[in-house]
Design a protein around this motif. Structure first.
Motif, PDB file in Angstrom:
ATOM      1  N   ILE A 128       0.838  -1.197   0.000  1.00 49.34           N
ATOM      2  CA  ILE A 128       0.000   0.000   0.000  1.00 49.34           C
ATOM      3  C   ILE A 128       0.874   1.249   0.000  1.00 49.34           C
ATOM      4  O   ILE A 128       2.062   1.208   0.317  1.00 49.34           O
ATOM      5  N   GLY A 129       0.261   2.386  -0.374  1.00 47.47           N
ATOM      6  CA  GLY A 129       0.908   3.670  -0.189  1.00 47.47           C
ATOM      7  C   GLY A 129       0.780   4.072   1.271  1.00 47.47           C
ATOM      8  O   GLY A 129       0.120   3.399   2.062  1.00 47.47           O
ATOM      9  N   GLY A 130       1.413   5.172   1.630  1.00 42.68           N
ATOM     10  CA  GLY A 130       1.358   5.593   3.029  1.00 42.68           C
ATOM     11  C   GLY A 130       1.914   6.977   3.208  1.00 42.68           C
ATOM     12  O   GLY A 130       1.826   7.829   2.322  1.00 42.68           O
ATOM     13  N   VAL A 131       2.516   7.202   4.355  1.00 46.86           N
ATOM     14  CA  VAL A 131       3.106   8.502   4.673  1.00 46.86           C
ATOM     15  C   VAL A 131       4.523   8.547   4.099  1.00 46.86           C
ATOM     16  O   VAL A 131       5.366   7.715   4.439  1.00 46.86           O
ATOM     17  N   HIS A 132       4.765   9.510   3.227  1.00 41.08           N
ATOM     18  CA  HIS A 132       6.102   9.630   2.625  1.00 41.08           C
ATOM     19  C   HIS A 132       7.078  10.251   3.617  1.00 41.08           C
ATOM     20  O   HIS A 132       6.693  10.997   4.521  1.00 41.08           O
ATOM     21  N   ARG A 133       8.334   9.930   3.444  1.00 36.15           N
ATOM     22  CA  ARG A 133       9.370  10.547   4.272  1.00 36.15           C
ATOM     23  C   ARG A 133       9.356  12.057   4.062  1.00 36.15           C
ATOM     24  O   ARG A 133       9.237  12.526   2.941  1.00 36.15           O
ATOM     25  N   ILE A 166       7.388   4.107   7.470  1.00 40.74           N
ATOM     26  CA  ILE A 166       6.486   3.062   7.954  1.00 40.74           C
ATOM     27  C   ILE A 166       5.952   3.351   9.361  1.00 40.74           C
ATOM     28  O   ILE A 166       4.755   3.154   9.609  1.00 40.74           O
ATOM     29  N   PRO A 167       6.770   3.830  10.296  1.00 44.76           N
ATOM     30  CA  PRO A 167       6.201   4.158  11.610  1.00 44.76           C
ATOM     31  C   PRO A 167       5.066   5.188  11.535  1.00 44.76           C
ATOM     32  O   PRO A 167       4.027   5.033  12.181  1.00 44.76           O
ATOM     33  N   LYS A 168       5.241   6.243  10.732  1.00 41.98           N
ATOM     34  CA  LYS A 168       4.180   7.248  10.594  1.00 41.98           C
ATOM     35  C   LYS A 168       2.963   6.663   9.868  1.00 41.98           C
ATOM     36  O   LYS A 168       1.815   7.001  10.196  1.00 41.98           O
ATOM     37  N   THR A 169       3.210   5.803   8.893  1.00 43.56           N
ATOM     38  CA  THR A 169       2.095   5.154   8.194  1.00 43.56           C
ATOM     39  C   THR A 169       1.259   4.331   9.163  1.00 43.56           C
ATOM     40  O   THR A 169       0.021   4.397   9.161  1.00 43.56           O
ATOM     41  N   LEU A 170       1.926   3.580  10.020  1.00 46.39           N
ATOM     42  CA  LEU A 170       1.227   2.765  11.011  1.00 46.39           C
ATOM     43  C   LEU A 170       0.457   3.655  11.997  1.00 46.39           C
ATOM     44  O   LEU A 170      -0.670   3.331  12.388  1.00 46.39           O
ATOM     45  N   GLU A 187       5.866  -9.395  13.895  1.00 44.78           N
ATOM     46  CA  GLU A 187       6.458  -8.151  13.404  1.00 44.78           C
ATOM     47  C   GLU A 187       5.858  -7.760  12.065  1.00 44.78           C
ATOM     48  O   GLU A 187       5.616  -8.610  11.200  1.00 44.78           O
ATOM     49  N   LEU A 188       5.609  -6.488  11.910  1.00 47.06           N
ATOM     50  CA  LEU A 188       5.071  -5.972  10.655  1.00 47.06           C
ATOM     51  C   LEU A 188       6.103  -6.144   9.543  1.00 47.06           C
ATOM     52  O   LEU A 188       7.269  -5.789   9.720  1.00 47.06           O
ATOM     53  N   PRO A 189       5.721  -6.691   8.385  1.00 49.53           N
ATOM     54  CA  PRO A 189       6.682  -6.800   7.280  1.00 49.53           C
ATOM     55  C   PRO A 189       6.890  -5.452   6.600  1.00 49.53           C
ATOM     56  O   PRO A 189       6.096  -4.522   6.768  1.00 49.53           O
ATOM     57  N   ALA A 190       7.940  -5.359   5.808  1.00 51.43           N
ATOM     58  CA  ALA A 190       8.277  -4.105   5.114  1.00 51.43           C
ATOM     59  C   ALA A 190       8.484  -4.367   3.631  1.00 51.43           C
ATOM     60  O   ALA A 190       9.575  -4.149   3.086  1.00 51.43           O
ATOM     61  N   PHE A 191       7.460  -4.903   2.972  1.00 54.77           N
ATOM     62  CA  PHE A 191       7.433  -5.116   1.528  1.00 54.77           C
ATOM     63  C   PHE A 191       8.514  -6.096   1.084  1.00 54.77           C
ATOM     64  O   PHE A 191       8.312  -7.295   1.178  1.00 54.77           O
ATOM     65  N   TRP A 192       9.682  -5.635   0.643  1.00 56.55           N
ATOM     66  CA  TRP A 192      10.723  -6.556   0.174  1.00 56.55           C
ATOM     67  C   TRP A 192      11.314  -7.391   1.312  1.00 56.55           C
ATOM     68  O   TRP A 192      11.957  -8.406   1.052  1.00 56.55           O
ATOM     69  N   SER A 193      11.107  -6.940   2.541  1.00 53.62           N
ATOM     70  CA  SER A 193      11.727  -7.578   3.716  1.00 53.62           C
ATOM     71  C   SER A 193      10.654  -8.076   4.673  1.00 53.62           C
ATOM     72  O   SER A 193       9.583  -7.469   4.797  1.00 53.62           O
ATOM     73  N   GLN A 195      10.986  -8.162   7.924  1.00 57.93           N
ATOM     74  CA  GLN A 195      11.020  -7.400   9.160  1.00 57.93           C
ATOM     75  C   GLN A 195      11.037  -5.896   8.895  1.00 57.93           C
ATOM     76  O   GLN A 195      11.694  -5.433   7.963  1.00 57.93           O
ATOM     77  N   SER A 196      10.325  -5.159   9.749  1.00 57.33           N
ATOM     78  CA  SER A 196      10.341  -3.697   9.701  1.00 57.33           C
ATOM     79  C   SER A 196      10.900  -3.107  10.977  1.00 57.33           C
ATOM     80  O   SER A 196      11.160  -1.893  11.043  1.00 57.33           O
TER      81      SER A 196
END
Length: 303
Positions: A128-133, A166-170, A187-193, A195-196
């Motif tokens: 998904i999309g989310g909060v950009h850096r 990702i923290p801000k998105t969550l 643990e929440l995954p991080a797309f390619w990985s 672990q987040s």
């Protein structure tokens, strides 16, 4: 399912709906903006086959010829991939594409809207999309998050795209009341990985458990969807520590080239593809297929 003359169901999807069969919505930015040719078409068709093998019917969604097409043939997918100036559609411009006749690929938000119009409850995507850096100054926050808060479609993904904050998105998802359920791990995954570094708010270990959770929300009359975070298979992941360096470099390059708004994600994904010598694409394909399989199982359990 709402009535609209803008919606066209393929024969396969219409027959499945009439029979009460499970259906999984699929987006098309993967075809037009997310992957190079011919991997985009091959992946889209392979994902549809995985959905069918798991006992559900795929409904790939795009805007073509002034209509929301729910269910595309292989020929229509090829035509979409070959079109020029295809819009990357979200809530703000979906109606614009329909009213002007412009072709459009659906993002997470637009796919959710179309799926809801068609009465489809489960949707499989990559991330998904989310909060950009840097969103604290740019205010760049994906419409996907608000769509999850308002539209009753379960979205199965591999987490938010790891190039985001990702923290801000969550945090935003929590504020909006969107349940985030990670499948099979804490643990929440991080797309390619896998672990987040962030704990998942909720965990469930079976498709039937996720379907029961969705059904209970319906019973309570709770608005909005459910985000299901499905970790990429361990054999296909790029570890988070390694991935972080690629992402940082790609973002630096995007800032240098003054890439803005909707162009940021495709640009960064393209740079990451170059920096990883193609590994990110292999992982992307693997996680999309993995998400399609789980989505089909959830749809079958709901049906």
């Amino acid at each position: 399912m709402l009535e609209t003359t803008s919606l066209i169901l393929s024969d396969e999807v219409a027959t499945a709906k009439a029979a009460g069969k499970p259906i999984v919505a699929l987006e098309t930015t993967i075809v037009t903006h997310g992957m190079p040719y011919p991997e985009n078409i091959a992946t889209a068709l392979a994902v549809e086959d995985i959905v069918r093998a798991a006992g559900a019917v795929p409904a790939t969604i795009a805007i073509m010829d002034g209509k929301i097409r729910v269910g595309l043939t292989a020929e229509e997918l090829e035509r979409l991939a070959g079109l020029k100036n295809v819009m990357k559609l979200s809530r703000a411009d979906l109606a614009f594409a329909l009213s002007t006749g412009r072709p459009g690929a659906t993002t997470v938000a637009a796919t959710m809207i179309a799926a809801d119009l068609a009465g489809i409850r489960v949707f499989a995507t990559g991330g998904i999309g989310g909060v950009h850096r840097g969103a604290e100054t740019s205010f760049d926050v994906s419409a996907d998050l608000h769509e999850l808060a308002r539209t009753p479609v379960a979205v199965v993904c591999a987490g938010a795209k790891a190039l985001l904050d990702i923290p801000k998105t969550l945090e935003v998802l929590e504020t909006l009341g969107v349940p985030v359920v990670t499948y099979g791990q804490d643990e929440l995954p991080a797309f390619w990985s896998r672990q987040s570094g962030l704990p998942s708010p909720l965990r469930l270990d079976a498709a039937g458990e996720i379907a029961a959770f969705i059904a209970k929300r319906d019973e309570l009359g709770l608005a909005g969807g459910v985000l299901v975070a499905n970790p990429v298979p361990a054999a296909d992941e790029i570890p988070a520590d390694e991935m972080r360096a690629y992402i940082e470099q790609a973002i630096i390059d995007a800032e240098r080239d003054k890439i803005r708004a909707k162009s940021v994600t495709p640009y960064v994904l393209g740079r990451i593809l170059e920096l990883t010598a193609g590994r990110s694409l292999v992982t992307n394909i693997a996680l999309v297929k993995n998400n399609a399989r789980l989505a089909a199982e959830i749809a079958a359990a709901l049906a």
